[in-house]
Scaffold this motif. Structure first.
Motif, mmCIF file in Angstrom:
data_model
loop_
_atom_site.group_PDB
_atom_site.id
_atom_site.type_symbol
_atom_site.label_atom_id
_atom_site.label_comp_id
_atom_site.label_asym_id
_atom_site.label_seq_id
_atom_site.Cartn_x
_atom_site.Cartn_y
_atom_site.Cartn_z
ATOM 1 N N PRO A 172 -42.429 98.255 -31.435
ATOM 2 C CA PRO A 172 -41.332 98.230 -30.475
ATOM 3 C C PRO A 172 -41.008 97.096 -28.878
ATOM 4 N N MET A 173 -39.732 96.295 -27.852
ATOM 5 C CA MET A 173 -39.765 95.681 -27.087
ATOM 6 C C MET A 173 -38.837 96.291 -26.580
ATOM 7 N N ILE A 174 -39.012 95.808 -25.046
ATOM 8 C CA ILE A 174 -38.595 96.234 -23.919
ATOM 9 C C ILE A 174 -38.337 94.908 -22.945
ATOM 10 N N ALA A 175 -37.507 95.012 -22.668
ATOM 11 C CA ALA A 175 -37.515 94.345 -21.563
ATOM 12 C C ALA A 175 -37.661 94.988 -19.983
ATOM 13 N N GLY A 176 -38.073 94.772 -18.616
ATOM 14 C CA GLY A 176 -38.099 95.612 -17.675
ATOM 15 C C GLY A 176 -36.596 94.963 -16.970
ATOM 16 N N ILE A 177 -36.315 95.233 -16.257
ATOM 17 C CA ILE A 177 -35.325 94.350 -15.117
ATOM 18 C C ILE A 177 -35.596 94.805 -13.877
ATOM 19 N N GLY A 178 -35.682 93.843 -12.653
ATOM 20 C CA GLY A 178 -35.561 94.413 -11.853
ATOM 21 C C GLY A 178 -34.546 93.735 -10.587
ATOM 22 N N LEU A 179 -33.671 93.919 -9.628
ATOM 23 C CA LEU A 179 -32.824 93.697 -9.339
ATOM 24 C C LEU A 179 -32.510 94.161 -7.769
ATOM 25 N N ARG A 180 -31.874 92.115 -7.556
ATOM 26 C CA ARG A 180 -31.431 93.218 -5.946
ATOM 27 C C ARG A 180 -29.676 94.084 -5.649
ATOM 28 N N GLU A 181 -29.451 94.313 -5.166
ATOM 29 C CA GLU A 181 -28.336 94.673 -4.750
ATOM 30 C C GLU A 181 -26.931 94.043 -5.320
ATOM 31 N N ALA A 182 -27.085 92.865 -5.277
ATOM 32 C CA ALA A 182 -26.322 91.502 -5.240
ATOM 33 C C ALA A 182 -25.891 91.138 -6.682
ATOM 34 N N ALA A 183 -27.184 91.662 -7.710
ATOM 35 C CA ALA A 183 -27.349 90.746 -8.853
ATOM 36 C C ALA A 183 -25.838 91.331 -9.617
ATOM 37 N N SER A 184 -25.510 90.051 -10.550
ATOM 38 C CA SER A 184 -24.766 90.148 -11.227
ATOM 39 C C SER A 184 -24.402 90.776 -12.846
ATOM 40 N N PRO A 185 -24.609 90.683 -13.672
ATOM 41 C CA PRO A 185 -24.189 90.679 -15.432
ATOM 42 C C PRO A 185 -25.374 89.491 -15.470
ATOM 43 N N ALA A 186 -24.919 88.577 -14.941
ATOM 44 C CA ALA A 186 -24.761 87.222 -15.069
ATOM 45 C C ALA A 186 -26.190 86.954 -14.774
ATOM 46 N N SER A 187 -26.544 87.487 -13.228
ATOM 47 C CA SER A 187 -28.002 87.364 -13.350
ATOM 48 C C SER A 187 -29.470 87.984 -13.936
ATOM 49 N N ILE A 188 -28.997 89.134 -14.755
ATOM 50 C CA ILE A 188 -29.504 89.868 -15.552
ATOM 51 C C ILE A 188 -30.052 89.213 -16.476
ATOM 52 N N ALA B 149 -30.570 102.437 -11.900
ATOM 53 C CA ALA B 149 -29.915 102.903 -12.844
ATOM 54 C C ALA B 149 -28.288 103.206 -13.200
ATOM 55 N N ARG B 150 -27.569 102.948 -11.851
ATOM 56 C CA ARG B 150 -26.025 103.723 -11.638
ATOM 57 C C ARG B 150 -25.379 102.165 -11.302
ATOM 58 N N HIS B 151 -26.754 101.154 -10.989
ATOM 59 C CA HIS B 151 -25.920 99.766 -10.113
ATOM 60 C C HIS B 151 -24.708 99.395 -11.045
ATOM 61 N N PRO B 152 -24.090 98.486 -10.329
ATOM 62 C CA PRO B 152 -22.620 97.896 -11.187
ATOM 63 C C PRO B 152 -23.084 97.133 -12.734
ATOM 64 N N ALA B 153 -23.778 96.328 -12.412
ATOM 65 C CA ALA B 153 -24.046 95.322 -13.365
ATOM 66 C C ALA B 153 -25.190 95.852 -14.555
ATOM 67 N N ILE B 154 -25.978 96.930 -14.210
ATOM 68 C CA ILE B 154 -26.129 97.475 -15.676
ATOM 69 C C ILE B 154 -25.444 98.951 -16.202
ATOM 70 N N ALA B 155 -24.325 98.828 -15.354
ATOM 71 C CA ALA B 155 -23.063 100.059 -16.068
ATOM 72 C C ALA B 155 -22.341 98.692 -16.919
ATOM 73 N N ALA B 156 -22.334 97.184 -16.154
ATOM 74 C CA ALA B 156 -21.320 96.177 -17.244
ATOM 75 C C ALA B 156 -22.840 96.517 -18.619
ATOM 76 N N LEU B 157 -23.680 96.285 -18.471
ATOM 77 C CA LEU B 157 -25.027 95.371 -19.689
ATOM 78 C C LEU B 157 -24.338 97.146 -20.705
ATOM 79 N N LYS B 158 -25.029 98.157 -20.195
ATOM 80 C CA LYS B 158 -24.537 99.415 -21.150
ATOM 81 C C LYS B 158 -23.246 99.324 -22.104
#
Length: 124
Positions: free
Chosen positions: A5-21, A43-52
């Motif tokens: 199994p593989m997974i990507a851990g993500i760190g992000l700032r408040e201004a991050a967009s889906p494109a940033s991730i 987990a409820r960051h808008p960029a994370i919601a967009a990727l979901k």
């Protein structure tokens, strides 16, 4: 033969967009990876919601699971904010559990708003 199994851990700032991730993910070598691990507080960051919404599977990692993880990177900012040397690296390791290992240090998006690190582990 079962794949590890593989997974990507993500760190992000408040201004991050889906494109940033997605940029950080590509820089970490995981452009095709669709499993992400993020700190529970993000987990409820808008960029994370967009990727979901785009079909990415997201695992929420509790804050207390981050600090014990052995990260390759030791960022003073991450240590002060989340108690770990790298939020992305710690999330990836914590999400996979015992036996997980990082494929390399975290990568930073061009806009410096997101980080990504990829971990692999033994098949369950």
């Amino acid at each position: 033969m079962e794949r590890h199994p593989m997974i990507a851990g993500i760190g992000l700032r408040e201004a991050a967009s889906p494109a940033s991730i997605l940029d950080a993910l590509a820089r970490a070598g995981g452009a095709d990876l669709r499993r992400l691990a993020v700190p529970a507080v993000k987990a409820r960051h808008p960029a994370i919601a967009a990727l979901k919404g785009l079909g990415y599977a997201v695992t929420s990692v509790p804050a207390e699971a981050l600090a014990p993880q052995p990260t390759l990177t030791d960022s003073p900012h991450a240590r002060a904010a989340m108690g770990t040397g790298s939020v992305a690296e710690a999330c990836a390791l914590a999400a996979l559990g015992p036996g997980a290992r990082l494929l390399g240090p975290r990568a930073i998006s061009a806009d410096r708003l997101a980080t990504a690190a990829i971990a692999t582990g033994d098949p369950a």
